[in-house]
Design an enzyme around this catalytic site. Structure first.
Site, mmCIF file in Angstrom:
data_model
loop_
_atom_site.group_PDB
_atom_site.id
_atom_site.type_symbol
_atom_site.label_atom_id
_atom_site.label_comp_id
_atom_site.label_asym_id
_atom_site.label_seq_id
_atom_site.Cartn_x
_atom_site.Cartn_y
_atom_site.Cartn_z
ATOM 1 N N HIS A 26 0.809 -1.214 0.000
ATOM 2 C CA HIS A 26 0.000 0.000 0.000
ATOM 3 C C HIS A 26 0.847 1.271 0.000
ATOM 4 O O HIS A 26 0.496 2.251 -0.669
ATOM 5 C CB HIS A 26 -0.987 -0.019 1.167
ATOM 6 C CG HIS A 26 -2.056 -1.048 0.991
ATOM 7 N ND1 HIS A 26 -2.255 -2.083 1.878
ATOM 8 C CD2 HIS A 26 -2.956 -1.229 -0.004
ATOM 9 C CE1 HIS A 26 -3.245 -2.845 1.433
ATOM 10 N NE2 HIS A 26 -3.679 -2.349 0.298
ATOM 11 N N ASP A 50 -10.258 -3.372 0.319
ATOM 12 C CA ASP A 50 -9.779 -3.553 1.699
ATOM 13 C C ASP A 50 -9.495 -2.215 2.367
ATOM 14 O O ASP A 50 -9.447 -2.128 3.598
ATOM 15 C CB ASP A 50 -8.525 -4.435 1.728
ATOM 16 C CG ASP A 50 -7.415 -3.907 0.848
ATOM 17 O OD1 ASP A 50 -6.848 -2.845 1.171
ATOM 18 O OD2 ASP A 50 -7.095 -4.554 -0.172
ATOM 19 N N GLU A 70 -15.206 -0.340 -6.315
ATOM 20 C CA GLU A 70 -14.942 -1.728 -5.903
ATOM 21 C C GLU A 70 -16.113 -2.600 -6.342
ATOM 22 O O GLU A 70 -17.261 -2.297 -6.034
ATOM 23 C CB GLU A 70 -14.748 -1.795 -4.387
ATOM 24 C CG GLU A 70 -14.781 -3.184 -3.778
ATOM 25 C CD GLU A 70 -13.708 -4.116 -4.339
ATOM 26 O OE1 GLU A 70 -14.088 -5.182 -4.865
ATOM 27 O OE2 GLU A 70 -12.521 -3.775 -4.248
ATOM 28 N N ASP A 101 -18.646 -2.091 -11.186
ATOM 29 C CA ASP A 101 -17.540 -2.510 -12.035
ATOM 30 C C ASP A 101 -16.699 -1.283 -12.391
ATOM 31 O O ASP A 101 -17.168 -0.379 -13.098
ATOM 32 C CB ASP A 101 -18.108 -3.153 -13.304
ATOM 33 C CG ASP A 101 -17.029 -3.690 -14.226
ATOM 34 O OD1 ASP A 101 -15.854 -3.356 -14.039
ATOM 35 O OD2 ASP A 101 -17.373 -4.447 -15.154
ATOM 36 N N GLY A 102 -15.465 -1.249 -11.892
ATOM 37 C CA GLY A 102 -14.595 -0.103 -12.136
ATOM 38 C C GLY A 102 -14.275 0.114 -13.597
ATOM 39 O O GLY A 102 -14.030 1.245 -14.032
ATOM 40 N N ASP A 120 -5.804 -0.919 -8.239
ATOM 41 C CA ASP A 120 -5.426 -1.830 -7.157
ATOM 42 C C ASP A 120 -6.261 -3.096 -7.319
ATOM 43 O O ASP A 120 -7.094 -3.427 -6.482
ATOM 44 C CB ASP A 120 -5.689 -1.132 -5.813
ATOM 45 C CG ASP A 120 -5.300 -1.982 -4.616
ATOM 46 O OD1 ASP A 120 -4.745 -3.077 -4.814
ATOM 47 O OD2 ASP A 120 -5.570 -1.550 -3.481
ATOM 48 N N ASP A 123 -5.344 -10.405 -9.792
ATOM 49 C CA ASP A 123 -4.717 -10.987 -10.979
ATOM 50 C C ASP A 123 -5.699 -11.023 -12.144
ATOM 51 O O ASP A 123 -6.917 -11.013 -11.944
ATOM 52 C CB ASP A 123 -4.211 -12.400 -10.664
ATOM 53 C CG ASP A 123 -3.117 -12.381 -9.602
ATOM 54 O OD1 ASP A 123 -2.398 -11.378 -9.529
ATOM 55 O OD2 ASP A 123 -2.990 -13.362 -8.846
ATOM 56 N N PRO A 127 -13.435 -11.242 -13.136
ATOM 57 C CA PRO A 127 -13.832 -9.850 -13.322
ATOM 58 C C PRO A 127 -12.654 -8.899 -13.528
ATOM 59 O O PRO A 127 -12.809 -7.838 -14.123
ATOM 60 C CB PRO A 127 -14.568 -9.509 -12.008
ATOM 61 C CG PRO A 127 -14.951 -10.811 -11.425
ATOM 62 C CD PRO A 127 -13.903 -11.798 -11.864
#
Length: 250
Positions: A26, A50, A70, A101-102, A120, A123, A127
């Site tokens: 971070h 998170d 997010e 959905d970003g 951020d 993998d 999605p």
């Protein structure tokens, strides 16, 4: 709950974050691009439910607004309930949390809106696969202000070599060769321990070692950062020859 790393967020059998080493990821995904941009005010974070990326962003006084896009409400709920050290900033009045959905959110964003976009994501499977596509990076280019920075986690060079190489090649084709720079951090719970990030400037060039050294020194001391310092910033962009070759050969 893990034996040595505290609470661990795992999605589809992949470690996303642990209490013990989350600060490395971070601090490096946030403070490097913030100092490269200079003083971002309007920031978009895609993924990062998170809350760790938002927490680090709000340490910078220039940041006026953070929009967090997010896709997974469950991640937000779990972090708020079980990972307060990460999620504590999600309810800050400067933060707007959008559960969607970003990729679609960015596609529909206004042009030249953001000083900084941080991807951020997880993998490139399921999605998150679209976070590694040319159309997504083109949308990011459009949504950035002139001189704005796109910063993303760009996978483990040894573990995800084809993705790492393709991502950097794609970014160079959209933003220009001189606008893209890769850097490294070492996160023990990620595959191979060596992890990459990639910074990109709209209307570059990106000069990754050109930043306010005095301010970064004061900031890292003031906030008692555990990984990011100006020295680590310099070192992170010093790539080993095998990675330079990976990027040069494609």
């Amino acid at each position: 709950e893990s034996y040595a790393y505290g609470k661990t967020l795992v999605i589809d059998d992949m470690v996303m974050v642990t209490e013990r080493d989350e600060f490395i990821y971070h601090e490096m995904i946030v403070h490097v691009p913030v100092f490269l941009q200079g003083a971002p005010e309007e920031v978009l974070v895609i993924g990062g439910g998170d809350g760790g990326t938002v927490r680090e962003l709000l340490k910078h006084p220039s940041v006026k607004r953070v929009t967090l896009a997010e896709i997974d409400q469950t991640v937000l709920d779990a972090a708020r309930q079980l990972l307060p050290q990460l999620s504590s900033a999600l309810d800050d009045p400067r933060v707007t949390v959008k559960v969607l959905d970003g990729i679609e959110f960015l596609k529909n964003s206004a042009a030249a809106l953001y000083d900084l976009i941080i991807v951020d994501g997880s993998d490139p499977e399921g999605p998150a696969e679209g976070l590694f596509s040319a159309s997504f990076y083109e949308d990011a280019h459009r949504a950035l202000k002139s001189g704005g920075i796109l910063n993303l986690q760009s996978e483990g060079p040894l573990f995800h070599t084809p993705t790492f190489v393709a991502l950097n090649r794609c970014l160079r084709s959209i933003f220009g060769e001189a606008a893209v720079a890769c850097y490294l951090a070492y996160i023990s719970t990620y595959p191979t321990g060596m992890w990459s990030f990639t910074s990109v400037r709209k209307e570059g060039p990106l000069e990754p070692l050109k930043f306010d050294l005095a301010q970064a020194t004061i900031f890292s001391t003031q906030h008692q950062l555990q990984y990011y310092t100006p020295e680590m910033h310099y070192a992170a962009f010093s790539l080993p020859p095998f990675i330079k070759k990976m990027l040069a050969d494609h």
